[in-house]
Motif scaffolding. Structure first.
Motif, PDB file in Angstrom:
ATOM      1  N   LYS A  79      34.890 -68.878 -90.991  1.00 43.81           N
ATOM      2  CA  LYS A  79      34.894 -68.829 -92.454  1.00 43.81           C
ATOM      3  C   LYS A  79      33.562 -69.350 -92.963  1.00 43.81           C
ATOM      4  O   LYS A  79      33.067 -70.368 -92.496  1.00 43.81           O
ATOM      5  N   THR A  80      32.988 -68.640 -93.956  1.00 43.78           N
ATOM      6  CA  THR A  80      31.672 -68.991 -94.458  1.00 43.78           C
ATOM      7  C   THR A  80      31.471 -68.491 -95.886  1.00 43.78           C
ATOM      8  O   THR A  80      32.194 -67.611 -96.348  1.00 43.78           O
ATOM      9  N   ALA A  81      30.467 -69.047 -96.544  1.00 42.26           N
ATOM     10  CA  ALA A  81      29.987 -68.546 -97.830  1.00 42.26           C
ATOM     11  C   ALA A  81      28.478 -68.334 -97.725  1.00 42.26           C
ATOM     12  O   ALA A  81      27.772 -68.313 -98.727  1.00 42.26           O
ATOM     13  N   SER A  82      27.994 -68.162 -96.521  1.00 40.56           N
ATOM     14  CA  SER A  82      26.564 -67.978 -96.272  1.00 40.56           C
ATOM     15  C   SER A  82      26.123 -66.578 -96.712  1.00 40.56           C
ATOM     16  O   SER A  82      26.664 -65.575 -96.255  1.00 40.56           O
ATOM     17  N   THR A  83      25.132 -66.517 -97.582  1.00 35.50           N
ATOM     18  CA  THR A  83      24.602 -65.244 -98.058  1.00 35.50           C
ATOM     19  C   THR A  83      24.088 -64.416 -96.892  1.00 35.50           C
ATOM     20  O   THR A  83      24.361 -63.220 -96.805  1.00 35.50           O
ATOM     21  N   LYS A  84      23.356 -65.036 -95.991  1.00 38.35           N
ATOM     22  CA  LYS A  84      22.772 -64.293 -94.872  1.00 38.35           C
ATOM     23  C   LYS A  84      23.842 -63.693 -93.977  1.00 38.35           C
ATOM     24  O   LYS A  84      23.794 -62.505 -93.640  1.00 38.35           O
TER      25      LYS A  84
ATOM     26  N   VAL B 281      30.485 -70.020-103.462  1.00 41.68           N
ATOM     27  CA  VAL B 281      29.906 -71.359-103.289  1.00 41.68           C
ATOM     28  C   VAL B 281      30.273 -72.242-104.473  1.00 41.68           C
ATOM     29  O   VAL B 281      30.685 -73.392-104.301  1.00 41.68           O
ATOM     30  N   GLU B 282      30.127 -71.690-105.677  1.00 41.32           N
ATOM     31  CA  GLU B 282      30.400 -72.457-106.894  1.00 41.32           C
ATOM     32  C   GLU B 282      31.857 -72.935-106.953  1.00 41.32           C
ATOM     33  O   GLU B 282      32.145 -74.040-107.401  1.00 41.32           O
ATOM     34  N   LYS B 283      32.770 -72.113-106.456  1.00 43.41           N
ATOM     35  CA  LYS B 283      34.197 -72.453-106.485  1.00 43.41           C
ATOM     36  C   LYS B 283      34.654 -73.187-105.224  1.00 43.41           C
ATOM     37  O   LYS B 283      35.822 -73.538-105.106  1.00 43.41           O
TER      38      LYS B 283
END
Length: 184
Positions: free
Chosen positions: A68-73, A13-15
């Motif tokens: 494509k995702t950066a979702s923690t869940k 997420v940060e990147k």
């Protein structure tokens, strides 16, 4: 160490990165074959580690996410499902490696078009509603993730931790104060 601690999802997420494929490799401990209680249960394949010791063959698997995702869940659910499918729960685990593949930037991902094979038996209006709802949840989660990143930047890595890390056996706070696995 929990799988949640092993996944640097906030780094994605940060990147500004997203992924659609995760690879999980679980290495087993040499004590699985030296402990008589475990070794008499284990009948699987055995390999030799880099120190010349016999160890159970590691578990290895890949999971694909439909977008494509950066979702923690979403990532945690996919990795936990893969973990439960490939790992022998009767063996002691020594190490867990998780790799994110097919990583791209969010901006590049938004520009990319997704194609799907049509199916006569699918209600696409319902599918579109479902996707819109999922996207809404992912956006809300992303805002929470960004807030967590901002808090950790401002107040340090120990500013946000899970309650279980405050228990006597919790190691996250101590590990956050280490540099390269060593006391700073």
């Amino acid at each position: 160490l929990s799988l949640h601690d092993a996944l640097p999802i906030l780094d994605l997420v940060e990147k500004g990165l997203v992924t659609s494929q995760l690879v999980l490799t679980v290495g087993y401990d040499v004590n699985n074959l030296t402990d008589s209680n475990i070794s008499k249960i284990y009948k699987g394949e055995v390999t030799i580690d880099r120190y010349g010791r016999k160890v159970p063959k590691h578990a290895h698997g890949t999971v694909n996410i439909d977008h494509k995702t950066a979702s923690t869940k979403i990532i945690m659910d996919a990795v936990m499902d893969l973990y439960e499918r490939i790992v022998n729960d009767k063996l002691l685990v020594r190490r867990i490696n998780i790799t994110a593949n097919s990583v791209t930037s969010e901006t590049e991902n938004k520009e990319q078009k997704n194609y799907e094979q049509l199916n006569l038996f699918t209600n696409y209006k319902e599918e579109d509603k479902k996707r819109a709802e999922e996207k809404k949840h992912e956006q809300a989660e992303k805002q929470i993730q960004k807030a967590m990143i901002d808090i950790k930047r401002k107040y340090g890595k120990n500013a946000i931790i899970k309650g279980m890390n405050l228990q006597e056996a919790g190691t996250t706070m101590e590990r956050n104060n280490q540099v390269g696995g060593h006391r700073a």
